[in-house]
Design a protein around this motif. Sequence first.
Motif, mmCIF file in Angstrom:
data_model
loop_
_atom_site.group_PDB
_atom_site.id
_atom_site.type_symbol
_atom_site.label_atom_id
_atom_site.label_comp_id
_atom_site.label_asym_id
_atom_site.label_seq_id
_atom_site.Cartn_x
_atom_site.Cartn_y
_atom_site.Cartn_z
ATOM 1 N N MET A 264 109.831 -36.213 136.255
ATOM 2 C CA MET A 264 109.655 -37.362 135.377
ATOM 3 C C MET A 264 108.816 -38.448 136.052
ATOM 4 O O MET A 264 108.032 -39.135 135.405
ATOM 5 C CB MET A 264 111.012 -37.924 134.949
ATOM 6 C CG MET A 264 111.760 -37.050 133.957
ATOM 7 S SD MET A 264 110.824 -36.727 132.425
ATOM 8 C CE MET A 264 110.764 -38.375 131.710
ATOM 9 N N LYS A 265 108.977 -38.602 137.368
ATOM 10 C CA LYS A 265 108.131 -39.561 138.096
ATOM 11 C C LYS A 265 106.671 -39.150 137.976
ATOM 12 O O LYS A 265 105.810 -39.967 137.628
ATOM 13 C CB LYS A 265 108.550 -39.623 139.565
ATOM 14 C CG LYS A 265 107.636 -40.506 140.415
ATOM 15 C CD LYS A 265 107.990 -40.462 141.893
ATOM 16 C CE LYS A 265 107.011 -41.295 142.712
ATOM 17 N NZ LYS A 265 107.328 -41.260 144.166
ATOM 18 N N TRP A 266 106.383 -37.895 138.257
ATOM 19 C CA TRP A 266 105.001 -37.418 138.199
ATOM 20 C C TRP A 266 104.463 -37.457 136.767
ATOM 21 O O TRP A 266 103.297 -37.799 136.545
ATOM 22 C CB TRP A 266 104.927 -35.994 138.737
ATOM 23 C CG TRP A 266 105.142 -35.876 140.225
ATOM 24 C CD1 TRP A 266 105.392 -36.898 141.104
ATOM 25 C CD2 TRP A 266 105.123 -34.682 141.011
ATOM 26 N NE1 TRP A 266 105.529 -36.416 142.380
ATOM 27 C CE2 TRP A 266 105.368 -35.051 142.358
ATOM 28 C CE3 TRP A 266 104.924 -33.334 140.717
ATOM 29 C CZ2 TRP A 266 105.413 -34.123 143.399
ATOM 30 C CZ3 TRP A 266 104.971 -32.407 141.745
ATOM 31 C CH2 TRP A 266 105.212 -32.791 143.067
ATOM 32 N N HIS A 267 105.292 -37.109 135.819
ATOM 33 C CA HIS A 267 104.896 -37.111 134.403
ATOM 34 C C HIS A 267 104.473 -38.503 133.953
ATOM 35 O O HIS A 267 103.493 -38.667 133.222
ATOM 36 C CB HIS A 267 106.084 -36.602 133.569
ATOM 37 C CG HIS A 267 105.902 -36.665 132.088
ATOM 38 N ND1 HIS A 267 104.895 -36.007 131.427
ATOM 39 C CD2 HIS A 267 106.620 -37.333 131.124
ATOM 40 C CE1 HIS A 267 104.996 -36.242 130.122
ATOM 41 N NE2 HIS A 267 106.032 -37.045 129.916
ATOM 42 N N ARG A 268 105.201 -39.519 134.403
ATOM 43 C CA ARG A 268 104.903 -40.897 133.987
ATOM 44 C C ARG A 268 103.698 -41.476 134.726
ATOM 45 O O ARG A 268 102.905 -42.214 134.135
ATOM 46 C CB ARG A 268 106.130 -41.767 134.224
ATOM 47 C CG ARG A 268 107.294 -41.478 133.284
ATOM 48 C CD ARG A 268 108.594 -42.038 133.816
ATOM 49 N NE ARG A 268 109.709 -41.897 132.890
ATOM 50 C CZ ARG A 268 110.984 -41.925 133.251
ATOM 51 N NH1 ARG A 268 111.302 -42.080 134.537
ATOM 52 N NH2 ARG A 268 111.937 -41.796 132.352
ATOM 53 N N LEU A 269 103.585 -41.158 136.021
ATOM 54 C CA LEU A 269 102.523 -41.762 136.827
ATOM 55 C C LEU A 269 101.170 -41.090 136.628
ATOM 56 O O LEU A 269 100.137 -41.710 136.857
ATOM 57 C CB LEU A 269 102.899 -41.728 138.311
ATOM 58 C CG LEU A 269 104.076 -42.595 138.737
ATOM 59 C CD1 LEU A 269 104.299 -42.498 140.238
ATOM 60 C CD2 LEU A 269 103.847 -44.051 138.339
ATOM 61 N N ASP A 270 101.159 -39.845 136.232
ATOM 62 C CA ASP A 270 99.903 -39.116 136.015
ATOM 63 C C ASP A 270 99.845 -38.652 134.564
ATOM 64 O O ASP A 270 100.247 -37.542 134.233
ATOM 65 C CB ASP A 270 99.825 -37.913 136.966
ATOM 66 C CG ASP A 270 98.565 -37.079 136.737
ATOM 67 O OD1 ASP A 270 97.558 -37.637 136.275
ATOM 68 O OD2 ASP A 270 98.597 -35.867 137.032
#
Length: 541
Positions: A264-270
């Motif tokens: 979810m961190k990667w999904h939101r930031l990229d």
Amino acid sequence: MNNIVHFVRIIAHTNTTRKNTIVMKTNKYILTLLLTVWCALGNLYAITSSYYSTVDGKKESGLRDALYSITLAGPTGMSYDGLWTAYQTTDVYPSDSVGKAGKIWDMYSNVLFTVGTNQCGSYSNVGSCYNREHSLPKSWFNEAKPAYYDLGHIVPTDGYVNNQRNNYAFGECASGTRLANGNNKGLGKLGTSTFSGYTNIGKVFEPDDIYKGDFARMYMYMVVRYKPGNSNNVNLAASGDGTKMFNSTDANYGLTDYSIALLMKWHRLDPVSQKEIDRNNGMQNVQGNRNPFIDYPCLAEYLWGDKAGQTVTLSSLVGTFTGSWTTGDGCPCGTNPAIKLPNGDIDCGATSTNTAVTKTITVQGVNLSANLSLAVSGTNSSFFTLSANSIQKAVAETGSSVTITYKPTSTGSHTATLTISGGGLSSNRTFALSGTCCNPDTVTLSRNNITETVSACGTYTLPTAEEESGACDYEFKGWLASNTSFTEGTTTAPTAWVTSVTSAKTLHAVYGKTTTTGGGGSTTKSMTSFSAISGNVDSDT
């Protein structure tokens, strides 16, 4: 109209990679013919909300099950060998990519591989060849089909980096090791997990920042396509590090707590990129299904994020296939204040002592309630300055350019932290700043008695194409240090070649000229100056 462009790109890639000998006029004829057929048949990628109509009004397991039913349409007509052919349209740079068009788009290295020609094969270092990377390692699910050849998670990557990644879980490793071979750089690094709250995960592979969201959405696709209890009996957590990322039970809809936090961190930031949109279209064309988290990024929030437990109202979501979407929008369904850009750490580059270099970034927020504040702190904060320390709310929501100036007063690698606060953010956002400073060495290069100097820090890789324009009889052989014994016109090739330098040095380019001798034989003579051998001088030198 955008979908038509995607289609033309894919056809153009096919022509480039499969039909290199077809003349431009023929290509134009083929494209014209295809567009005519297009008008008759309709847009092949005209995905609308109706494709996802069954998710409307769903929540929790009902939502996940609806996505499972949608993705169950594929993969059809695929095979493991068929991935090579699929990559010709799904994973090549588009025709408007200068210097890259038609080359394999590798997410593990910066190498531009030629479709088909550079397939692995054996590999000895970064840049040897590309192969088929199961981003979700096949050993995790015991190579069960159809996951074994599902294009939704298998991408072309540098074979050497792929091998080094091994079967480790995805993660973050601040002190990890990057792989490289000269100018061929591996994208991503291996190391011990430093992801907040999950440092006991062990060794992990961290992809490059610009592809983290891509891989996160691939994993999200896989966990709904092969949900626990799926009709294909594929268990994503059958063995190895798969148990760190996936649950064999239906807890968290198949994801572990660690995986949810990371993905979810990667999904939101990229956010979803045009590359992913084009690949998703190609995937549907090849194997009959799509990745719903590329089409509707916000669906992830309803399963594992801020909207978990809430009911989906499809008409309130923005699809990446619509005119309302622009690349980099992130998830427009959220209502909380957030920073959309920057979306990763910031490298300001390299310079010498007391010489400034600049890096311009875009700062953009969504749903802000107040102005933003920016500040630099940390060990080397005095080396980094900002063009602005505050941004008004209205400006920040449209995107504001901020210039970071890096001016070091000592040599070495330097770091600092950029903190963005205010705006109603629930917590401050921090980004690592970095820069490198050295006092450059002077490398003097002598080419056929023409001298030039190059200022270089660290290791300087020497040029390898040094044939004089028009002097076709002379072939560049290599570089020799100026203090190396060398006889002009020798027929014995030198052995003390220099390929890179790490300190001030003077080098001479050595050329070879082959002349025909009696009886049809030939002799190659080496020289640093084209005039060194009487009677063998081209008129243009």
